[in-house]
Design an enzyme around this catalytic site. Structure first.
Site, PDB file in Angstrom:
ATOM      1  N   LYS A  10       0.846  -1.197   0.000  1.00 37.43           N
ATOM      2  CA  LYS A  10       0.000   0.000   0.000  1.00 37.43           C
ATOM      3  C   LYS A  10       0.881   1.247   0.000  1.00 37.43           C
ATOM      4  O   LYS A  10       1.938   1.238   0.622  1.00 37.43           O
ATOM      5  CB  LYS A  10      -0.915   0.004   1.228  1.00 37.43           C
ATOM      6  CG  LYS A  10      -1.807  -1.221   1.368  1.00 37.43           C
ATOM      7  CD  LYS A  10      -2.851  -1.315   0.281  1.00 37.43           C
ATOM      8  CE  LYS A  10      -3.757  -2.529   0.495  1.00 37.43           C
ATOM      9  NZ  LYS A  10      -4.786  -2.651  -0.556  1.00 37.43           N
TER      10      LYS A  10
ATOM     11  N   LYS B 244      -1.663   1.134  -3.170  1.00 37.44           N
ATOM     12  CA  LYS B 244      -1.606   0.207  -4.292  1.00 37.44           C
ATOM     13  C   LYS B 244      -1.093   0.860  -5.567  1.00 37.44           C
ATOM     14  O   LYS B 244      -0.583   0.179  -6.448  1.00 37.44           O
ATOM     15  CB  LYS B 244      -2.978  -0.429  -4.525  1.00 37.44           C
ATOM     16  CG  LYS B 244      -4.082   0.548  -4.882  1.00 37.44           C
ATOM     17  CD  LYS B 244      -5.382  -0.186  -5.246  1.00 37.44           C
ATOM     18  CE  LYS B 244      -6.040  -0.792  -4.042  1.00 37.44           C
ATOM     19  NZ  LYS B 244      -7.336  -1.425  -4.400  1.00 37.44           N
TER      20      LYS B 244
ATOM     21  N   ASP C  78      -1.189  -5.392  -5.741  1.00 39.45           N
ATOM     22  CA  ASP C  78      -2.643  -5.337  -5.735  1.00 39.45           C
ATOM     23  C   ASP C  78      -3.158  -5.521  -7.152  1.00 39.45           C
ATOM     24  O   ASP C  78      -2.389  -5.562  -8.116  1.00 39.45           O
ATOM     25  CB  ASP C  78      -3.147  -4.040  -5.111  1.00 39.45           C
ATOM     26  CG  ASP C  78      -4.351  -4.277  -4.210  1.00 39.45           C
ATOM     27  OD1 ASP C  78      -5.083  -5.257  -4.453  1.00 39.45           O
ATOM     28  OD2 ASP C  78      -4.568  -3.503  -3.258  1.00 39.45           O
TER      29      ASP C  78
ATOM     30  N   HIS D 293      -6.176 -13.112  -7.963  1.00 32.74           N
ATOM     31  CA  HIS D 293      -6.938 -12.060  -7.288  1.00 32.74           C
ATOM     32  C   HIS D 293      -8.314 -12.006  -7.940  1.00 32.74           C
ATOM     33  O   HIS D 293      -8.420 -11.953  -9.162  1.00 32.74           O
ATOM     34  CB  HIS D 293      -6.221 -10.714  -7.435  1.00 32.74           C
ATOM     35  CG  HIS D 293      -6.802  -9.626  -6.581  1.00 32.74           C
ATOM     36  ND1 HIS D 293      -8.081  -9.154  -6.757  1.00 32.74           N
ATOM     37  CD2 HIS D 293      -6.286  -8.917  -5.541  1.00 32.74           C
ATOM     38  CE1 HIS D 293      -8.331  -8.206  -5.872  1.00 32.74           C
ATOM     39  NE2 HIS D 293      -7.257  -8.051  -5.121  1.00 32.74           N
TER      40      HIS D 293
END
EC number: 4.1.1.39
Length: 486
Positions: A177, A179, A205, A295
């Site tokens: 983070k 992202k 991400d 993901h």
């Protein structure tokens, strides 16, 4: 719901014109599904005035061989065999206008080993059919004969643990983070600090690919430098999920090969690339001994609402067939949608050798897996060290717990955040193995560990009041009421 077959037989079946689907042979209430049939359970919401039996027959027809009118070329096929057969319709509990329709499909309707072909029929044009207000694919039974045409996860849970030399606990990870926006150098610094502090993995991400602020090659180079340094510093095997998602398959293969050549043990793809690309990358991963992380970016556009779309339990089944090793499957206690009972069903689909029918978890059918490798579920999104007892109890050992903000947002820094999560996990696993009641004693166990771990104490203090207690929009229909997140 019981209603006899009204199929028209003989030459009248092929008269020109429009005929009700149930009369064309798509409603067969006496049909007994074969072991080799693909079976689907749809939630149908008919338009006002549309009979649910006719609606179910229409779904069967439009997802197999039918069109809107009788066609004489039906007589050139084995129509009785190839027509899908709606054989049961039940009213959905606690609703007035929704029905579960059970439909059987002959296995010969589908190409071996192709999710794209399966989905083109099962969730194709039928989802835009006007006589239905809504249509949702709730679950599927995929027969052993069909399952065995897929490769399944290339690595699987057992081999992944052997490669990492990590057993008896969940794996720990973190999403970098923010992202978007970091330079390659700073991105690599985040990876190093998190891995050095105690995590097993870090990850890209879903939307970090190759943008003006950071070329993908730059990210891969800095990330793998960080992984190698962290491994040397800790003596543990580490990894980072390098997202190879790109505009074309050629670009994805190029990125995956670069990751492999740099020594990465895992790559990542996004669900939005589609099933053909997903299966292609899974075959590449198998050939190259790479773990493949999926993901589920985009899934909630069609999985979250109960009256239209596709349940995530079906997506999980397709993903396991397609051959991914990891899949995001919900956290229950985090910031994203996740009913406890429903999420338990998702995790069972990922990890079972044989998934048993369990309506209270949203599982409508027994599902054989024909010795396919198990798929590692991933819990990610709004979780922190203070929830460790809940996560371990709800999700078990064979999962990846990913603390993005819960690592990188730690007030003492990234390495401290990673240490807090590692200590929280190990103290909870130890307490469980000693026979303690971690559900009820969890906060006390964490406080005991925090007395000798300042990073954990800071984490517990920082996020002590953070919860996401919202009633789920997708809870099992066979539970008495919707269950709130813990």
């Amino acid at each position: 719901m019981d209603q006899g077959s009204q199929t028209i037989k003989g030459k009248d079946r092929y008269k020109s014109g429009v005929m009700e689907y149930r009369k064309m042979g798509y409603w067969e209430p006496d049909y007994e599904p074969k072991e080799t049939d693909v079976i689907a359970c749809f939630r149908i919401t008919p338009q006002d005035g549309v009979d649910p039996i006719e609606a179910a027959a229409a779904v069967a027809g439009e997802s197999s061989t039918a069109t809107w009118t009788v066609v004489w070329t039906d007589r050139l096929t084995a129509a009785e065999k190839y027509r899908a057969k709606a054989y049961r319709v039940d009213q959905v509990p606690n609703t007035d206008d929704q029905y579960f329709a059970y439909i059987a499909y002959d296995l010969d309707l589908f190409e071996n080993g192709s999710i794209a072909n399966l989905t083109a029929s099962i969730i194709g044009n039928v989802f835009g059919f006007k006589p239905l207000k809504g249509l949702r694919l709730e679950d599927m039974r995929l027969p052993t004969a069909y399952v065995k045409t897929f490769q399944g996860p290339a690595t699987g849970i057992v081999v992944e643990r052997e490669r990492l030399d990590k057993f008896g606990r969940p794996l720990l990870g973190a999403t970098v983070k923010p992202k978007l926006g970091l330079s390659g150098r700073n991105y690599g610094r985040v990876v190093y600090e998190a891995l050095k502090g105690g995590l097993d993995f870090t990850k890209d991400d879903e939307n970090i690919n190759s943008q003006p602020f950071m070329d993908w090659r730059e990210r891969f180079l800095y990330c793998m430098e960080a992984v190698n340094k962290a491994q040397a510093a800790t003596g543990e095997i580490k990894g980072t999920y390098l997202n190879v998602t790109a505009a074309t398959m050629e670009d994805m293969y190029e990125r995956a090969e670069f990751a492999r050549d740099l020594g990465s043990n895992i790559i990542m793809i996004d669900l939005v690339i589609g099933w053909t690309a997903m299966q292609s990358m899974a075959k590449w991963a198998r050939r190259n001994n790479m773990i493949l992380h999926l993901h589920r970016a985009g899934h909630s556009t069609y999985t979250r609402q109960k009256t239209h779309g596709v349940s995530f339990r079906v997506i999980a089944k397709w993903a396991r067939l397609a051959g991914v090793d990891h899949i995001h499957a919900g956290t229950v206690v985090g910031k994203l949608e996740g009913d406890p009972a429903t999420t338990k069903g998702y995790y069972d689909i990922c990890r079972d050798e044989f998934t048993h029918r369990k309506l209270e978890n949203g599982i409508f059918f027994d599902q054989p897996w024909a010795s396919l490798n198990k798929m590692m579920p991933v819990a990610s999104g709004g979780i922190h060290a203070g929830q460790m007892h809940q996560l371990l109890d709800l999700l078990g050992d064979d999962t990846v717990l990913q603390f993005g903000g819960g690592t990188i947002g730690h007030p003492m820094g990234i390495a401290a955040g990673a240490t807090a999560n590692r200590v929280a996990l190990e103290c909870m696993v130890l307490a469980r193995n000693e026979g303690r009641d971690i559900v009820n004693e969890g906060p006390e166990i964490l406080q005991e560990a925090a007395r000798s771990c300042t990073p954990l104490q800071q984490a517990l203090e920082t996020w002590k009041d953070v919860t996401f207690n919202y009633t789920s929009t997708d809870s099992p229909d066979y539970a008495v009421t919707a269950t709130a997140s813990v």
